[in-house]
Design an enzyme around this catalytic site. Structure first.
Site: not given
Length: 183
Positions: A152-154
């Site tokens: 989850p780099c978002h």
């Protein structure tokens, strides 16, 4: 044609000559290319990344023995569908991390610690990985994440509250954060 492709994929799998299987998954953020090796999911790519270029990169970096073999990616597609439906918060599928190394890999492995529906600043992630001055390097790690959505780099945003960049584009990042906030 579909039956021929299925037979070819089954024969390649049986004969041990299929190193990377891939399929395209429709999602609310556009079509996603998902690719896996025997070790696990190795790549998730947005359409804006040019799926053909992504497949070429996989051929260059891992193996040219790539085949559209959607059955091998049923579990990944199912988990992505559940995530986008709001019924899955964490992914359980095995991951193949070979496309990230060094500090970038360290950052990506720590992103799982940012809980669903939460965000952390690039600076906070840099501190989390033990290098508080490496804020830009954290941004680079996020920008080159081979497994967006799943890793989850978002959830990484700017310290001033701004969204920051995202491989899938600002609309996709906004959608993912809103999806998680709604849960």
């Amino acid at each position: 044609m579909a039956r021929l492709r299925a037979r070819l994929a089954a024969a390649a799998e049986r004969d041990g000559v299929l190193d990377i299987a891939y399929r395209i998954v429709d999602s609310p953020v556009g079509s996603l290319l998902v690719a896996a090796t025997e070790q696990g999911l190795v790549r998730v790519a947005y359409a804006r990344e040019d799926h053909d270029a992504v497949l070429q990169h996989l051929a260059d970096k891992i193996s040219p023995r790539i085949l559209h073999a959607p059955d091998r990616l049923d579990a990944a597609a199912h988990e992505l569908d559940e995530y986008f439906a709001g019924t899955r918060r964490d992914f359980d599928i095995p991951l193949d991390w070979r496309l990230s190394a060094g500090f970038r890999s360290t950052v990506l492995h720590h992103l799982q610690e940012i809980g669903y529906g939460r965000t952390a600043s690039y600076a906070a992630v840099a501190a989390l990985v033990g290098n508080p001055r490496a804020v830009r390097a954290v941004g680079t790690a996020c920008a080159t994440n081979p497994l967006p959505v799943v890793v989850p780099c978002h959830r990484v945003v700017r310290s001033d509250g701004g969204m920051g960049g995202y491989l899938g584009g600002a609309e996709a990042k906004h959608f993912l954060l809103a999806l998680e906030a709604a849960a």
